[in-house]
Motif scaffolding. Sequence first.
Motif, PDB file in Angstrom:
ATOM      1  N   GLU A 134       0.821  -1.204   0.000  1.00  0.00           N
ATOM      2  CA  GLU A 134       0.000   0.000   0.000  1.00  0.00           C
ATOM      3  C   GLU A 134       0.861   1.263   0.000  1.00  0.00           C
ATOM      4  O   GLU A 134       0.365   2.367   0.243  1.00  0.00           O
ATOM      5  CB  GLU A 134      -0.943  -0.018   1.206  1.00  0.00           C
ATOM      6  N   SER A 135       2.129   1.121  -0.301  1.00  0.00           N
ATOM      7  CA  SER A 135       3.045   2.258  -0.293  1.00  0.00           C
ATOM      8  C   SER A 135       2.858   3.142  -1.525  1.00  0.00           C
ATOM      9  O   SER A 135       2.268   2.731  -2.531  1.00  0.00           O
ATOM     10  CB  SER A 135       4.495   1.766  -0.259  1.00  0.00           C
ATOM     11  N   PHE A 136       3.398   4.340  -1.456  1.00  0.00           N
ATOM     12  CA  PHE A 136       3.395   5.231  -2.611  1.00  0.00           C
ATOM     13  C   PHE A 136       4.262   4.645  -3.724  1.00  0.00           C
ATOM     14  O   PHE A 136       3.978   4.833  -4.903  1.00  0.00           O
ATOM     15  CB  PHE A 136       3.871   6.636  -2.207  1.00  0.00           C
ATOM     16  N   ASN A 137       5.307   3.924  -3.361  1.00  0.00           N
ATOM     17  CA  ASN A 137       6.130   3.255  -4.369  1.00  0.00           C
ATOM     18  C   ASN A 137       5.282   2.280  -5.185  1.00  0.00           C
ATOM     19  O   ASN A 137       5.493   2.126  -6.393  1.00  0.00           O
ATOM     20  CB  ASN A 137       7.302   2.516  -3.715  1.00  0.00           C
ATOM     21  N   TYR A 138       4.324   1.627  -4.541  1.00  0.00           N
ATOM     22  CA  TYR A 138       3.461   0.690  -5.261  1.00  0.00           C
ATOM     23  C   TYR A 138       2.573   1.438  -6.251  1.00  0.00           C
ATOM     24  O   TYR A 138       2.327   0.962  -7.368  1.00  0.00           O
ATOM     25  CB  TYR A 138       2.628  -0.131  -4.278  1.00  0.00           C
ATOM     26  N   ALA A 139       2.119   2.632  -5.862  1.00  0.00           N
ATOM     27  CA  ALA A 139       1.347   3.468  -6.783  1.00  0.00           C
ATOM     28  C   ALA A 139       2.215   3.896  -7.966  1.00  0.00           C
ATOM     29  O   ALA A 139       1.751   3.934  -9.116  1.00  0.00           O
ATOM     30  CB  ALA A 139       0.800   4.692  -6.049  1.00  0.00           C
ATOM     31  N   ILE A 140       3.476   4.193  -7.700  1.00  0.00           N
ATOM     32  CA  ILE A 140       4.418   4.534  -8.781  1.00  0.00           C
ATOM     33  C   ILE A 140       4.591   3.337  -9.716  1.00  0.00           C
ATOM     34  O   ILE A 140       4.576   3.482 -10.943  1.00  0.00           O
ATOM     35  CB  ILE A 140       5.777   4.984  -8.206  1.00  0.00           C
ATOM     36  N   LEU A 141       4.755   2.155  -9.142  1.00  0.00           N
ATOM     37  CA  LEU A 141       4.891   0.939  -9.945  1.00  0.00           C
ATOM     38  C   LEU A 141       3.681   0.760 -10.860  1.00  0.00           C
ATOM     39  O   LEU A 141       3.820   0.544 -12.068  1.00  0.00           O
ATOM     40  CB  LEU A 141       5.053  -0.285  -9.036  1.00  0.00           C
ATOM     41  N   ASN A 142       2.486   0.843 -10.295  1.00  0.00           N
ATOM     42  CA  ASN A 142       1.266   0.651 -11.075  1.00  0.00           C
ATOM     43  C   ASN A 142       1.132   1.698 -12.174  1.00  0.00           C
ATOM     44  O   ASN A 142       0.730   1.374 -13.300  1.00  0.00           O
ATOM     45  CB  ASN A 142       0.035   0.661 -10.175  1.00  0.00           C
ATOM     46  N   THR A 143       1.481   2.937 -11.867  1.00  0.00           N
ATOM     47  CA  THR A 143       1.418   4.007 -12.855  1.00  0.00           C
ATOM     48  C   THR A 143       2.406   3.754 -13.985  1.00  0.00           C
ATOM     49  O   THR A 143       2.085   3.941 -15.170  1.00  0.00           O
ATOM     50  CB  THR A 143       1.713   5.374 -12.188  1.00  0.00           C
ATOM     51  N   THR A 144       3.607   3.318 -13.633  1.00  0.00           N
ATOM     52  CA  THR A 144       4.632   3.029 -14.634  1.00  0.00           C
ATOM     53  C   THR A 144       4.201   1.889 -15.551  1.00  0.00           C
ATOM     54  O   THR A 144       4.285   1.996 -16.779  1.00  0.00           O
ATOM     55  CB  THR A 144       5.970   2.683 -13.947  1.00  0.00           C
ATOM     56  N   VAL A 145       3.718   0.806 -14.957  1.00  0.00           N
ATOM     57  CA  VAL A 145       3.279  -0.350 -15.751  1.00  0.00           C
ATOM     58  C   VAL A 145       2.132   0.056 -16.678  1.00  0.00           C
ATOM     59  O   VAL A 145       2.150  -0.249 -17.883  1.00  0.00           O
ATOM     60  CB  VAL A 145       2.859  -1.526 -14.843  1.00  0.00           C
ATOM     61  N   ALA A 146       1.135   0.748 -16.137  1.00  0.00           N
ATOM     62  CA  ALA A 146      -0.018   1.154 -16.948  1.00  0.00           C
ATOM     63  C   ALA A 146       0.405   2.072 -18.090  1.00  0.00           C
ATOM     64  O   ALA A 146      -0.060   1.913 -19.228  1.00  0.00           O
ATOM     65  CB  ALA A 146      -1.064   1.845 -16.073  1.00  0.00           C
ATOM     66  N   SER A 147       1.303   3.013 -17.816  1.00  0.00           N
ATOM     67  CA  SER A 147       1.759   3.945 -18.850  1.00  0.00           C
ATOM     68  C   SER A 147       2.495   3.221 -19.964  1.00  0.00           C
ATOM     69  O   SER A 147       2.320   3.536 -21.149  1.00  0.00           O
ATOM     70  CB  SER A 147       2.666   5.019 -18.241  1.00  0.00           C
ATOM     71  N   LEU A 148       3.318   2.250 -19.606  1.00  0.00           N
ATOM     72  CA  LEU A 148       4.052   1.484 -20.610  1.00  0.00           C
ATOM     73  C   LEU A 148       3.114   0.598 -21.427  1.00  0.00           C
ATOM     74  O   LEU A 148       3.208   0.528 -22.650  1.00  0.00           O
ATOM     75  CB  LEU A 148       5.133   0.635 -19.940  1.00  0.00           C
ATOM     76  N   GLU A 149       2.208  -0.086 -20.747  1.00  0.00           N
ATOM     77  CA  GLU A 149       1.301  -0.996 -21.451  1.00  0.00           C
ATOM     78  C   GLU A 149       0.349  -0.245 -22.371  1.00  0.00           C
ATOM     79  O   GLU A 149       0.007  -0.740 -23.450  1.00  0.00           O
ATOM     80  CB  GLU A 149       0.547  -1.870 -20.448  1.00  0.00           C
ATOM     81  N   GLU A 150      -0.048   0.965 -21.966  1.00  0.00           N
ATOM     82  CA  GLU A 150      -0.906   1.797 -22.832  1.00  0.00           C
ATOM     83  C   GLU A 150      -0.225   2.110 -24.152  1.00  0.00           C
ATOM     84  O   GLU A 150      -0.893   2.314 -25.167  1.00  0.00           O
ATOM     85  CB  GLU A 150      -1.267   3.104 -22.126  1.00  0.00           C
ATOM     86  N   GLN A 151       1.095   2.135 -24.140  1.00  0.00           N
ATOM     87  CA  GLN A 151       1.849   2.441 -25.354  1.00  0.00           C
ATOM     88  C   GLN A 151       2.263   1.181 -26.108  1.00  0.00           C
ATOM     89  O   GLN A 151       3.008   1.247 -27.075  1.00  0.00           O
ATOM     90  CB  GLN A 151       3.100   3.252 -24.994  1.00  0.00           C
ATOM     91  N   GLY A 152       1.799   0.023 -25.638  1.00  0.00           N
ATOM     92  CA  GLY A 152       2.060  -1.221 -26.345  1.00  0.00           C
ATOM     93  C   GLY A 152       3.342  -1.933 -25.954  1.00  0.00           C
ATOM     94  O   GLY A 152       3.749  -2.883 -26.622  1.00  0.00           O
ATOM     95  N   HIS A 153       3.978  -1.499 -24.882  1.00  0.00           N
ATOM     96  CA  HIS A 153       5.207  -2.151 -24.434  1.00  0.00           C
ATOM     97  C   HIS A 153       4.877  -3.420 -23.643  1.00  0.00           C
ATOM     98  O   HIS A 153       3.840  -3.518 -22.994  1.00  0.00           O
ATOM     99  CB  HIS A 153       6.033  -1.204 -23.544  1.00  0.00           C
ATOM    100  N   HIS A 154       5.803  -4.374 -23.669  1.00  0.00           N
ATOM    101  CA  HIS A 154       5.690  -5.588 -22.862  1.00  0.00           C
ATOM    102  C   HIS A 154       6.438  -5.338 -21.553  1.00  0.00           C
ATOM    103  O   HIS A 154       7.584  -4.895 -21.570  1.00  0.00           O
ATOM    104  CB  HIS A 154       6.303  -6.783 -23.611  1.00  0.00           C
ATOM    105  N   VAL A 155       5.779  -5.609 -20.429  1.00  0.00           N
ATOM    106  CA  VAL A 155       6.359  -5.297 -19.122  1.00  0.00           C
ATOM    107  C   VAL A 155       6.409  -6.540 -18.236  1.00  0.00           C
ATOM    108  O   VAL A 155       5.414  -7.254 -18.094  1.00  0.00           O
ATOM    109  CB  VAL A 155       5.541  -4.198 -18.394  1.00  0.00           C
TER     110      VAL A 155
END
Length: 194
Positions: A13-34
Amino acid sequence: MNHLIVYAHPNPESFNYAILNTTVASLEEQGHHVVVRDLYKLNFNPILSGQDFETFQKGETPADIKAEQEYITNADVVTFIYPIWWTGLPAVLKGYVDRVFAYGYAYAYGEDGTMQRLLSGKKGFMINTHGTPKEVYDEIGMTQSLKQTSDTGIFEFVGIEPVGHLLFGGVPQVDDAARKEMLVEVQQTVKELF
């Protein structure tokens, strides 16, 4: 592109986890494999042991290290997301670097003594949080020191090209609106870089 995210924070539940989720979502939205390697969830063993050295000397690699090296080998971009604790990496991530970025895999020395950066051709990105206000770290030179020890001392040392490094300070003291702005910065930076 293939992205490997190495994540090191024990609190889901850390802010780092929110950063992780944001990073993954941003990459996947652009078609990257994560691929995400959550070191705490994996219960990754960070201790570089004498047995590890014995195995390396036999020309072999321990199975857990080999698995992580394969993720790095398959990645075009390696991203580390972690909190700054005591002006450095959490122990589990430091141990990951110690064990996985091993001699003969990540770097070597030629017969003439020249350095061989064996992970050349990959890009590296770092995202960090810390409790100290950003202005304090900037003023005392800590921000630059953190970038130098991780971007240069880890990534560049093995040939990974650092393309970005976000450091968010004072995270426990700021309000949710400020944290949301930080997440927007993560999203925008990821889209600009990749």
